[in-house]
Design an enzyme around this catalytic site. Structure first.
Site, PDB file in Angstrom:
ATOM      1  N   ASP A 478      38.068  33.360  40.169  1.00 50.62           N
ATOM      2  CA  ASP A 478      39.321  33.898  39.638  1.00 50.62           C
ATOM      3  C   ASP A 478      39.060  34.713  38.366  1.00 50.62           C
ATOM      4  O   ASP A 478      37.972  34.645  37.767  1.00 50.62           O
ATOM      5  CB  ASP A 478      40.246  32.709  39.337  1.00 50.62           C
ATOM      6  N   ASP A 548      49.146  36.458  44.494  1.00 46.48           N
ATOM      7  CA  ASP A 548      49.677  35.121  44.197  1.00 46.48           C
ATOM      8  C   ASP A 548      51.012  34.903  44.879  1.00 46.48           C
ATOM      9  O   ASP A 548      51.544  33.799  44.855  1.00 46.48           O
ATOM     10  CB  ASP A 548      49.868  34.956  42.681  1.00 46.48           C
TER      11      ASP A 548
HETATM   12  C1  DGJ Z   1      45.535  32.511  39.619  1.00 44.67           C
HETATM   13  C2  DGJ Z   1      45.243  32.449  41.080  1.00 44.67           C
HETATM   14  O1  DGJ Z   1      45.644  33.626  41.706  1.00 44.67           O
HETATM   15  C3  DGJ Z   1      45.910  31.215  41.680  1.00 44.67           C
HETATM   16  O2  DGJ Z   1      45.723  31.194  43.061  1.00 44.67           O
HETATM   17  C4  DGJ Z   1      45.319  30.008  41.018  1.00 44.67           C
HETATM   18  O3  DGJ Z   1      43.963  29.888  41.365  1.00 44.67           O
HETATM   19  C5  DGJ Z   1      45.494  30.080  39.524  1.00 44.67           C
HETATM   20  N1  DGJ Z   1      45.021  31.325  38.994  1.00 44.67           N
HETATM   21  C6  DGJ Z   1      44.786  28.943  38.842  1.00 44.67           C
HETATM   22  O4  DGJ Z   1      44.810  29.054  37.491  1.00 44.67           O
END
Ligand code: DGJ
Length: 744
Positions: A478, A548
């Site tokens: 991430d 997301d």
């Molecule tokens: C952002 C990501 O896109 C989510 O799927 C998740 O992993 C969060 N970060 C965790 O902090």
């Protein structure tokens, strides 16, 4: 040899079965662009295609010729001579001048494709797949070389381009701008399509006409390619559709700051260029040193946008993505993020994973929260397990998940640090921040200085220590904070203009180290979802968490938009709970899966919260995905009906032998007594008959020329039933259906 050099005319003709690209030396020794488009028959010279009209009030670098750079179509235009359009590069010399004069020196043509040092790029597995041309240009005064690099693929409508500067002189120069390519088109009858958005609404196609004059541009200055603008642009003709017409695609194989621009002059020519964003870029090129720019993948088609996308899908999937998972169907996964956030225990995770095992999931992914003293404002940078949550360490949890018959995957965010962390306390100089200035935080975190090799090594060593003795199958990488107040304490004042680029080179280096250490690992890249979704990332991670936003209706848009430049296998797509956490929308479980099937499929919820009936449905969904994932993830994908233009969105995949196909149709809002809709299918074999849903048999020709809806509707009349006139047999907001087609 698909690259011919004509000695007499001093022209190069790059061609394959579909595409021609012609370059010739101009009278001043610079390289001129003669033609890019559909394949032409070769001939000794195409120079007659260049318009050489003399025009008043233009300046002339060679008095004996009536020749101005202002009207010459060029390969890599320079700054400050007689061309007043955008330059492809700018070089500052020690005397303060920016004027250069790169003229042809030599060239070489060879089979295969070079590796670009420290950068991702498309590749070949067999030298016969492609031919490369390198043209060396030289500025005599500086003894500086500029190498223009072109590769044309044999069986694909693809040409890649990049450039390299080599300083063989005595003087240190500053590269202030280095675009990866320039294309001078002879007209401006184009629509420019960019893929814009923001967090949770990534890659929406935006069309801007280039007719008229002036600059059209997109860029990122965030340190990552961004969800605001994607480093992929299409120039299409006005009448080009998904199924027909001319288009040119440009995909930058790079994940940092970028610029793509079209400069249309008042003589109706279009200058397109793409590369590292020149804003805040200044590279000190010392004697004996080289600078390699990232690659751009160009695709040309006369057969519409689906054909253009298909060429990108195939190339990115097979010759940009690498490694063990490149062509392997992806495991059905279960991720705990939307179920637990950072609040979990070993037992709560095992409970979630157990339900996953029961429904047939193959891989469990532990998301954010397992390390350091992790809260929303602390822990990043400290890559050791949080024993308060996982008292038996990572190994204790991993063993229990393995005992359930699942593989184990884990989340990391290696490029970040919280001010509240052991790492920051010990090494504040490891973060990017400008001395004596306020430091802005994003999500309570700062970006680590990956331009400093010691920082990359420190994070790598920590992760390896934590993963010691644990069998991992998947890593979600991430990145949740854009760079701000960019300054590297590691580099001197004269090198600060290099930091953004060196940062992304550091990210690539850590990926390489991890891939070398774990060659069979499935990497999924992520940046708050799809904020770093680009061709460069695919070289390291064959799939990305592309948004997301897990709402099924939003995802139809995001996946539809992403498909213009990227293959289905390149994004994760998960079924999540309702009401959806991002959109608040309630959609049927069926539709959530029908959308997520078209990606690397998984679940992002606590399945324990579903009813027994819903669990049975989920079991069926997992079974369906396992049966069809190879077809979905590696078949040919076609967009059929756009969610921005129609109330029924639709796409389909067809197997390589055309004997199997799946068609996804999605009703965005219910429609009563609606008009007829013809859903014309694509990519089938005209001569084959297809059984649709194991029931009716239709000709491939009928399905493509007439369409699916009227045939299905005719076979299943519903006119006496309520509600009336269901489009595609769909009923109610957000209903959807997958049609399975099998050749008889
Ligand atoms: C952002 C990501 O896109 C989510 O799927 C998740 O992993 C969060 N970060 C965790 O902090």
């Amino acid at each position: 040899m698909p690259i011919i050099y004509h000695e007499t005319s001093r022209e190069f003709h790059l061609f394959n079965g579909t595409t021609s690209y012609v370059i010739g030396e101009l009278v001043n020794g610079h390289m001129g662009q003669i033609y890019y488009g559909k394949r032409l028959r070769d001939r000794e010279s195409f120079a007659h295609l260049l318009e050489t009209t003399s025009r008043p009030i233009s300046s002339d670098p060679l008095t004996e010729h009536c020749f101005s750079m202002e009207f010459a179509k060029q390969e890599y235009p320079c700054f400050g001579t007689t061309d007043y359009r955008e330059a492809a590069y700018e070089i500052q010399q020690t005397n303060g001048s920016h004027i250069t004069d790169f003229v042809y020196e030599s060239h070489k043509i060879y089979e295969g494709k070079p590796v670009l040092q420290d950068l991702p790029a498309s590749y070949v597995e067999d030298a016969a797949e492609a031919t490369t041309l390198e043209i060396t240009m030289k500025d005599q005064l500086l003894n500086l070389k500029l190498i223009l690099i072109y590769t044309i693929y044999e069986g694909r409508p693809v040409i890649t381009r990049s450039v390299r500067f080599e300083n063989e002189g005595q003087e240190t120069v500053r590269l202030e701008k280095v675009m990866s390519l320039n294309v001078d088109f002879p007209d401006n009858k184009f629509d420019w399509i960019q893929f814009s958005g923001a967090w949770a609404r990534e890659r929406t196609p935006v069309v801007r006409s280039l007719e008229g004059s002036g600059v059209t541009a997109i860029e990122s200055m965030r340190g990552h390619s961004s969800s605001q603008q994607n480093p992929f642009v299409i120039l299409k003709r006005k009448n080009t559709t998904e199924f027909d017409g001319e288009a040119f695609g440009f995909s930058l194989v790079y994940s940092g700051n970028f610029l793509a621009m079209a400069d249309v002059d008042t003589f109706n020519t279009t200058r397109f260029m793409m590369g590292i964003n020149p804003r805040n870029f200044s590279w000190k090129l010392e004697p004996g040193c080289q600078f390699q720019a990232p690659e751009v993948i160009m695709v040309h088609t006369k057969d519409g946008l689906n054909a253009l996308s298909g060429s990108y899908h195939s190339l990115l999937q097979n010759r940009v993505a690498r490694g063990y998972w490149r062509n392997r169907p992806r495991p059905v996964l279960l991720n705990n993020w939307e179920a637990t956030g950072m609040e979990f225990t070993e037992d709560s995770i095992v409970e979630i994973a157990s339900k996953g095992a029961e429904v047939g999931v193959e891989l469990f992914v532990l998301d954010d929260g397992w390390f350091g003293v992790r809260t929303e404002e602390s822990g990043l940078g400290d890559w050791y397990v949080d024993k308060r949550k996982l008292p038996n360490g990572l190994k204790g949890l991993v063993d229990r998940v393995h005992d359930l018959g699942l593989r184990f995957g884990i989340w990391i965010e290696p490029e970040m640090v919280n001010p509240k962390s052991d790492l920051f306390e010990k090494h504040p100089e490891y973060a990017l921040m400008t001395p004596d200035r306020r430091k802005s935080l994003g999500r309570n975190q700062m970006v680590l200085d990956f331009s400093n090799p010691a920082v990359v090594d420190c994070i790598y060593d920590q992760l390896m220590e934590s993963f010691q003795g644990i069998e991992l199958d998947y890593i979600k990488w991430d990145m949740n904070c854009s760079i701000s107040e960019c300054y590297s304490p590691y580099w001197g004042p004269d090198r600060q203009g290099e930091v953004y680029h060196r940062y992304i080179l550091g990210v690539y280096r850590l990926y390489e180290k991890m891939i070398e250490r774990f060659p069979n690992m499935l990497f999924e890249s992520c940046a708050s979802g799809g904020c770093r979704f680009d061709a460069g990332m695919l070289y390291y991670a064959p799939q990305a968490w592309c948004s997301d936003d897990t709402d099924a209706i939003e995802r139809i848009h995001i996946q539809y938009g992403s498909s213009y430049g990227y293959p289905i296998s390149s994004w994760g797509a998960h079924v999540s709970e309702v009401p959806n956490q991002q959109a608040g929308r309630i959609t049927p479980l069926k539709t959530r899966a029908n959308v997520a099937y078209f990606g690397a499929f998984g679940y992002e919820m606590d399945l324990n919260e579903l009813s027994p009936e819903e669990i049975e449905t989920v079991k069926e969904q997992v079974k369906f995905m396992k049966q069809y994932r190879e077809l979905i993830q590696f078949g040919s994908f076609y967009r059929l009906s756009s969610p921005w233009e129609s109330n029924i969105a639709s796409w389909m995949v067809v197997s390589p032998d055309k004997k199997e196909a799946l068609v996804g149709v999605y009703l965005l809002k219910t429609d009563v007594n609606c008009g007829f809709t013809q859903l014309k299918l694509q990519g089938l074999a005209s001569e084959l008959d297809y059984k649709v849903d194991g029931d009716l048999v239709f000709g491939g020709d009928e399905l493509m020329e007439y369409g699916l809806i009227p045939l299905i509707a005719a076979a299943h009349p519903k006119q006496n039933e309520y509600p009336y006139s269901r489009p595609m047999d769909l009923c109610g907001d957000f209903d959807s259906k997958i049609f399975v087609l099998k050749a008889e």
